[in-house]
Design a protein around this motif. Structure first.
Motif, PDB file in Angstrom:
ATOM      1  N   LYS A  22       0.836  -1.206   0.000  1.00  0.00           N
ATOM      2  CA  LYS A  22       0.000   0.000   0.000  1.00  0.00           C
ATOM      3  C   LYS A  22       0.870   1.254   0.000  1.00  0.00           C
ATOM      4  O   LYS A  22       0.562   2.233  -0.669  1.00  0.00           O
ATOM      5  N   ARG A  23       1.955   1.207   0.757  1.00  0.00           N
ATOM      6  CA  ARG A  23       2.855   2.372   0.818  1.00  0.00           C
ATOM      7  C   ARG A  23       3.498   2.626  -0.546  1.00  0.00           C
ATOM      8  O   ARG A  23       3.717   3.776  -0.930  1.00  0.00           O
ATOM      9  N   ASN A  24       3.787   1.558  -1.278  1.00  0.00           N
ATOM     10  CA  ASN A  24       4.437   1.676  -2.588  1.00  0.00           C
ATOM     11  C   ASN A  24       3.450   1.819  -3.734  1.00  0.00           C
ATOM     12  O   ASN A  24       3.846   1.828  -4.907  1.00  0.00           O
ATOM     13  N   ASN A  25       2.158   1.903  -3.392  1.00  0.00           N
ATOM     14  CA  ASN A  25       1.105   2.001  -4.419  1.00  0.00           C
ATOM     15  C   ASN A  25       1.177   0.843  -5.412  1.00  0.00           C
ATOM     16  O   ASN A  25       0.956   1.018  -6.619  1.00  0.00           O
ATOM     17  N   LYS A  82      -5.780  -1.137  -6.535  1.00  0.00           N
ATOM     18  CA  LYS A  82      -5.304  -0.632  -7.818  1.00  0.00           C
ATOM     19  C   LYS A  82      -4.175   0.367  -7.616  1.00  0.00           C
ATOM     20  O   LYS A  82      -4.147   1.107  -6.634  1.00  0.00           O
ATOM     21  N   GLN A  83      -3.284   0.385  -8.601  1.00  0.00           N
ATOM     22  CA  GLN A  83      -2.251   1.423  -8.626  1.00  0.00           C
ATOM     23  C   GLN A  83      -2.899   2.740  -9.019  1.00  0.00           C
ATOM     24  O   GLN A  83      -3.677   2.790  -9.974  1.00  0.00           O
ATOM     25  N   PRO A  84      -2.628   3.832  -8.303  1.00  0.00           N
ATOM     26  CA  PRO A  84      -3.247   5.107  -8.657  1.00  0.00           C
ATOM     27  C   PRO A  84      -2.916   5.521 -10.081  1.00  0.00           C
ATOM     28  O   PRO A  84      -1.796   5.321 -10.551  1.00  0.00           O
ATOM     29  N   ILE A  85      -3.894   6.061 -10.774  1.00  0.00           N
ATOM     30  CA  ILE A  85      -3.675   6.583 -12.122  1.00  0.00           C
ATOM     31  C   ILE A  85      -2.952   7.926 -12.014  1.00  0.00           C
ATOM     32  O   ILE A  85      -3.313   8.773 -11.194  1.00  0.00           O
ATOM     33  N   ASN A 105     -10.026  13.197  -4.173  1.00  0.00           N
ATOM     34  CA  ASN A 105     -11.048  12.268  -3.696  1.00  0.00           C
ATOM     35  C   ASN A 105     -11.090  10.969  -4.510  1.00  0.00           C
ATOM     36  O   ASN A 105     -11.902  10.087  -4.216  1.00  0.00           O
ATOM     37  N   PHE A 106     -10.234  10.862  -5.529  1.00  0.00           N
ATOM     38  CA  PHE A 106     -10.223   9.689  -6.395  1.00  0.00           C
ATOM     39  C   PHE A 106      -8.870   8.992  -6.298  1.00  0.00           C
ATOM     40  O   PHE A 106      -7.934   9.501  -5.683  1.00  0.00           O
ATOM     41  N   ASN A 107      -8.777   7.821  -6.926  1.00  0.00           N
ATOM     42  CA  ASN A 107      -7.540   7.048  -6.887  1.00  0.00           C
ATOM     43  C   ASN A 107      -6.585   7.539  -7.974  1.00  0.00           C
ATOM     44  O   ASN A 107      -6.246   6.820  -8.907  1.00  0.00           O
ATOM     45  N   ASN A 233     -13.402   5.575 -16.390  1.00  0.00           N
ATOM     46  CA  ASN A 233     -14.280   4.444 -16.096  1.00  0.00           C
ATOM     47  C   ASN A 233     -14.697   3.668 -17.353  1.00  0.00           C
ATOM     48  O   ASN A 233     -15.092   2.514 -17.257  1.00  0.00           O
ATOM     49  N   ASN A 234     -14.569   4.305 -18.508  1.00  0.00           N
ATOM     50  CA  ASN A 234     -15.004   3.654 -19.750  1.00  0.00           C
ATOM     51  C   ASN A 234     -13.857   3.065 -20.560  1.00  0.00           C
ATOM     52  O   ASN A 234     -14.073   2.490 -21.625  1.00  0.00           O
TER      53      ASN A 234
END
Length: 235
Positions: A22-25, A82-85, A105-107, A233-234
């Motif tokens: 989690k720390r390393n995404n 998920k890895q953050p975009i 507020n999003f990943n 999302n698409n």
């Protein structure tokens, strides 16, 4: 600590791996046997615990689809991380400040590029990776790929154009550029002169954002983040 308290059957090694991932995404999944409380980690290209081999295909499917849920006819719950975009904002302008407020507020992992130090300051963008360099230099510090988004806001071709070219060359899944229809038309003409074809240029969302009718900075930022989330999302 949260994971450990939630499940006393999780060993300390597993807990440390979860915290590190989690720390390393990192992208991984937690496999929990709801009957026994047994927990393990799934990571791509790492051998799966033999206790879960029977459900290897289903676990891979959950992981690839980035989904959470219980595998049919089993007691296994899969929770994927998920890895953050990466969202790269070019131009530390007023709209960017509102964008950061929405995006957090999003990943998403946010970077701001602007060679103009008086705009891109820590005071205006705290806890954000701000790179006070020209795009060509800044992109040497950011690993980008097809899971990266670009939002160009400066209106200055010297800053926006190199960033857009980098995004096109590296197949960013979202490319948006602020400006009027005239500004975007001029931008497209410059890209054609630089050797980009119409198919590539059509990938640019310009003028950027969903048409909400707003004129203020927060309204424009809302239209941009709405389009970004929709495309994300698409994809």
């Amino acid at each position: 600590i949260y994971f450990f308290r939630r499940n006393q059957n999780m060993n300390f090694k597993t807990l440390k791996s979860i915290i590190a991932n989690k720390r390393n995404n990192s992208e991984f999944a937690i496999i929990t046997n709801l009957s026994t409380g047994e927990v393990d980690i799934f990571e791509k290209n790492i051998e799966l615990n033999k206790k879960f081999e029977k459900y290897s295909k289903q676990i891979h499917d959950f992981f690839e689809k980035k989904q959470n849920g219980i595998i049919d006819d089993s007691d296994l719950f899969i929770e994927t991380f998920k890895q953050p975009i990466k969202v790269i904002i070019v131009g530390a302008v007023h709209i960017a400040q509102y964008l950061v407020d929405y995006i957090k507020n999003f990943n998403f992992k946010i970077y701001i590029i602007d060679p103009r130090g008086y705009f891109a300051s820590e005071n205006r963008f705290s806890n954000i990776d701000v790179i006070n360099k020209w795009p060509d230099e800044a992109f040497c510090e950011i690993k980008t790929d097809e899971a990266t988004a670009l939002i160009a806001l400066t209106h200055d071709p010297k800053i926006d154009d190199p960033a857009i070219k980098h995004a096109l060359n590296n197949n960013f899944y979202y490319i948006g550029a602020l400006g009027s229809n005239k500004t975007h038309s001029d931008r497209c003409n410059r890209l054609r002169e630089a050797g980009y074809n119409d198919k590539q240029i059509s990938l640019i969302h310009g003028p950027i954002g969903i048409k909400l009718g707003g004129k203020s900075a927060p309204e424009i930022a809302l239209s941009i983040i709405s389009q970004l989330v929709l495309i994300t999302n698409n994809r």
